[in-house]
Scaffold this active site. Sequence first.
Site, PDB file in Angstrom:
ATOM      1  N   TYR A  74       6.015 -46.593   5.469  1.00  0.00           N
ATOM      2  CA  TYR A  74       4.650 -46.927   5.738  1.00  0.00           C
ATOM      3  C   TYR A  74       3.889 -45.591   5.325  1.00  0.00           C
ATOM      4  O   TYR A  74       2.714 -45.825   4.950  1.00  0.00           O
ATOM      5  CB  TYR A  74       4.265 -47.107   7.107  1.00  0.00           C
ATOM      6  CG  TYR A  74       4.836 -48.625   7.802  1.00  0.00           C
ATOM      7  CD1 TYR A  74       5.492 -49.377   6.955  1.00  0.00           C
ATOM      8  CD2 TYR A  74       4.792 -48.550   9.154  1.00  0.00           C
ATOM      9  CE1 TYR A  74       5.840 -50.524   7.552  1.00  0.00           C
ATOM     10  CE2 TYR A  74       5.264 -49.642   9.577  1.00  0.00           C
ATOM     11  CZ  TYR A  74       5.947 -50.665   8.775  1.00  0.00           C
ATOM     12  OH  TYR A  74       6.336 -51.768   9.547  1.00  0.00           O
ATOM     13  N   HIS A 128      14.918 -52.043   9.620  1.00  0.00           N
ATOM     14  CA  HIS A 128      13.809 -52.534   9.476  1.00  0.00           C
ATOM     15  C   HIS A 128      13.929 -53.831   8.310  1.00  0.00           C
ATOM     16  O   HIS A 128      14.486 -53.669   7.263  1.00  0.00           O
ATOM     17  CB  HIS A 128      12.868 -51.449   8.685  1.00  0.00           C
ATOM     18  CG  HIS A 128      11.511 -51.772   8.227  1.00  0.00           C
ATOM     19  ND1 HIS A 128      10.520 -50.780   7.543  1.00  0.00           N
ATOM     20  CD2 HIS A 128      10.604 -53.035   8.492  1.00  0.00           C
ATOM     21  CE1 HIS A 128       9.334 -51.478   7.693  1.00  0.00           C
ATOM     22  NE2 HIS A 128       9.406 -52.478   8.016  1.00  0.00           N
TER      23      HIS A 128
HETATM   24  N1  LIG Z   1       9.179 -56.336   9.349  1.00  0.00           N
HETATM   25  C1  LIG Z   1       8.453 -55.354   9.958  1.00  0.00           C
HETATM   26  O1  LIG Z   1       9.253 -54.655  10.826  1.00  0.00           O
HETATM   27  C2  LIG Z   1       7.215 -55.203   9.847  1.00  0.00           C
HETATM   28  C3  LIG Z   1       6.506 -56.109   9.134  1.00  0.00           C
HETATM   29  C4  LIG Z   1       4.906 -55.977   9.276  1.00  0.00           C
HETATM   30  C5  LIG Z   1       4.450 -55.191  10.398  1.00  0.00           C
HETATM   31  N2  LIG Z   1       5.106 -54.659  11.070  1.00  0.00           N
HETATM   32  C6  LIG Z   1       4.695 -53.819  12.226  1.00  0.00           C
HETATM   33  O2  LIG Z   1       3.835 -54.770  12.735  1.00  0.00           O
HETATM   34  C7  LIG Z   1       2.516 -53.833  12.974  1.00  0.00           C
HETATM   35  C8  LIG Z   1       1.370 -54.880  12.945  1.00  0.00           C
HETATM   36  O3  LIG Z   1       1.112 -55.808  11.840  1.00  0.00           O
HETATM   37  P1  LIG Z   1      -0.332 -55.721  11.316  1.00  0.00           P
HETATM   38  O4  LIG Z   1      -0.732 -54.266  10.944  1.00  0.00           O
HETATM   39  O5  LIG Z   1      -0.347 -56.999  10.023  1.00  0.00           O
HETATM   40  O6  LIG Z   1      -1.157 -56.287  12.372  1.00  0.00           O
HETATM   41  P2  LIG Z   1      -2.139 -57.426  12.621  1.00  0.00           P
HETATM   42  O7  LIG Z   1      -2.850 -56.759  13.986  1.00  0.00           O
HETATM   43  O8  LIG Z   1      -1.578 -58.610  12.998  1.00  0.00           O
HETATM   44  O9  LIG Z   1      -3.055 -57.487  11.383  1.00  0.00           O
HETATM   45  C9  LIG Z   1      -3.894 -56.197  10.958  1.00  0.00           C
HETATM   46  C10 LIG Z   1      -4.937 -57.023  10.077  1.00  0.00           C
HETATM   47  O10 LIG Z   1      -6.089 -57.273  10.708  1.00  0.00           O
HETATM   48  C11 LIG Z   1      -7.217 -56.629  10.486  1.00  0.00           C
HETATM   49  N3  LIG Z   1      -7.905 -56.643  11.829  1.00  0.00           N
HETATM   50  C12 LIG Z   1      -7.414 -55.953  12.962  1.00  0.00           C
HETATM   51  N4  LIG Z   1      -8.430 -56.034  13.932  1.00  0.00           N
HETATM   52  C13 LIG Z   1      -9.478 -56.830  13.557  1.00  0.00           C
HETATM   53  C14 LIG Z   1     -10.745 -56.962  14.110  1.00  0.00           C
HETATM   54  N5  LIG Z   1     -10.737 -56.789  15.405  1.00  0.00           N
HETATM   55  N6  LIG Z   1     -11.605 -57.790  13.297  1.00  0.00           N
HETATM   56  C15 LIG Z   1     -11.217 -57.884  12.003  1.00  0.00           C
HETATM   57  N7  LIG Z   1     -10.046 -57.630  11.328  1.00  0.00           N
HETATM   58  C16 LIG Z   1      -9.060 -56.969  12.236  1.00  0.00           C
HETATM   59  C17 LIG Z   1      -6.785 -55.475   9.903  1.00  0.00           C
HETATM   60  O11 LIG Z   1      -7.965 -54.722   9.109  1.00  0.00           O
HETATM   61  P3  LIG Z   1      -8.584 -53.607   9.645  1.00  0.00           P
HETATM   62  O12 LIG Z   1      -8.045 -52.508   9.292  1.00  0.00           O
HETATM   63  O13 LIG Z   1      -9.910 -53.758   9.046  1.00  0.00           O
HETATM   64  O14 LIG Z   1      -8.973 -53.853  11.008  1.00  0.00           O
HETATM   65  C18 LIG Z   1      -5.560 -55.869   9.236  1.00  0.00           C
HETATM   66  O15 LIG Z   1      -5.833 -56.323   7.876  1.00  0.00           O
HETATM   67  C19 LIG Z   1       2.303 -53.209  11.810  1.00  0.00           C
HETATM   68  O16 LIG Z   1       1.401 -52.236  11.701  1.00  0.00           O
HETATM   69  C20 LIG Z   1       3.736 -52.721  11.543  1.00  0.00           C
HETATM   70  O17 LIG Z   1       3.754 -51.468  12.513  1.00  0.00           O
HETATM   71  C21 LIG Z   1       6.422 -54.667  10.851  1.00  0.00           C
END
Ligand SMILES: NC(=O)c1ccc[n+]([C@@H]2O[C@H](COP(=O)([O-])OP(=O)(O)OC[C@H]3O[C@@H](n4cnc5c(N)ncnc54)[C@H](OP(=O)(O)O)[C@@H]3O)[C@@H](O)[C@H]2O)c1
Length: 310
Positions: free
Chosen positions: A58, A115
């Site tokens: 990341y 991962h």
């Molecule tokens: N295979 C794996 O191991 C894997 C794969 C994917 C993710 N992950 C982990 O999972 C974590 C969570 O996934 P994610 O980062 O995709 O999180 P998420 O919380 O599911 O979605 C994040 C997205 O939503 C938006 N967002 C968040 N809060 C918001 C709000 N209140 N209003 C409007 N938009 C909002 C963010 O944009 P803004 O920045 O504009 O808020 C971003 O585009 C990752 O950060 C990572 O640590 C692991």
Amino acid sequence: MDYTTLGRTGLAVSSMGLGCGGPSRIGQTTGNTEVESVAIIRRALGSGINVIDTAEGYGTEEIIGKAIKDFDRSSLVLSTKKTASERITPRQLEESLEQSLRRLGTEYLDIYYLHGVLPRDYDYLVSEIGPSLQEMRRQGKIRFIGITEMFNDDPQHTMLHRALQDDIWDVMMVGFNMLNQSANAGLFTATTEKNIGIVVMFAVRMAFSRPDRLRQIIEDLIEKKQVDPQDINLGDPLSFLVHDGGAINLTDAAYRFCRYEPGTQVILSGTGNPAHLDENIASFSRPPLPSDDLIKLKSIFQNVDSVTGQ
Ligand SMILES: NC(=O)c1ccc[n+]([C@@H]2O[C@H](COP(=O)([O-])OP(=O)(O)OC[C@H]3O[C@@H](n4cnc5c(N)ncnc54)[C@H](OP(=O)(O)O)[C@@H]3O)[C@@H](O)[C@H]2O)c1
């Protein structure tokens, strides 16, 4: 913020975790300076979030290292991940761990994950890399061993179902959200029985932060016959969730839906926007969605196991 126990790890974890990957990478892909990303992490920690998740891929480990340096390390649950989609060797794993520890400025990780493991790589990884992970634990460099799925390629959790047969995994990171609820069809029951900690990813992603994307996904699901068009208002598919006594908006609904799903302990939230962080923290203090809304959500999407909300 409320806290729970992460399965057999016994770790006391906040129900909301800060994900430092995803589309925002704490703002590193959306225009934040490093100082602003450090401020997001400190704001999260100051609000009682103690779970911080990242990965070597990341590019946020060093930023986390800067953000946590004045915090009591023992109060944090810090995780990172080793990319495991190629045939990595034990030596590569050891080198990666050392580099992650250096970038994060810590002597140990609370959870070290393999991962994005694909079903086809699983057997190799568990036999060739599993012993190294256990040795790292014996050395005190990692406290618990985790595995994450490649949700986009494996939305039916084939790899994690296979991983349940081995006793090595303390924590599993699972894709789960209002659209693809398939992890509750057996996976969460089995992880609960085995006391494996569950960390949820993809709660919001694109589907619940971009209305056009949600409409596109639902059209796709109707075409695949996984959603019945009679059950849904195509113009504004999930508007029924937002009302007095219900959700504030779709991101609020999305986090609350995951947070109260039996068998889950930590729901990751990724953002680079401090106002979104505050909104999301507020969502975690709200009660479950009304039961009529939950029943409707479960009935509309009960057959969906082909999308991730990406
Ligand atoms: N295979 C794996 O191991 C894997 C794969 C994917 C993710 N992950 C982990 O999972 C974590 C969570 O996934 P994610 O980062 O995709 O999180 P998420 O919380 O599911 O979605 C994040 C997205 O939503 C938006 N967002 C968040 N809060 C918001 C709000 N209140 N209003 C409007 N938009 C909002 C963010 O944009 P803004 O920045 O504009 O808020 C971003 O585009 C990752 O950060 C990572 O640590 C692991």
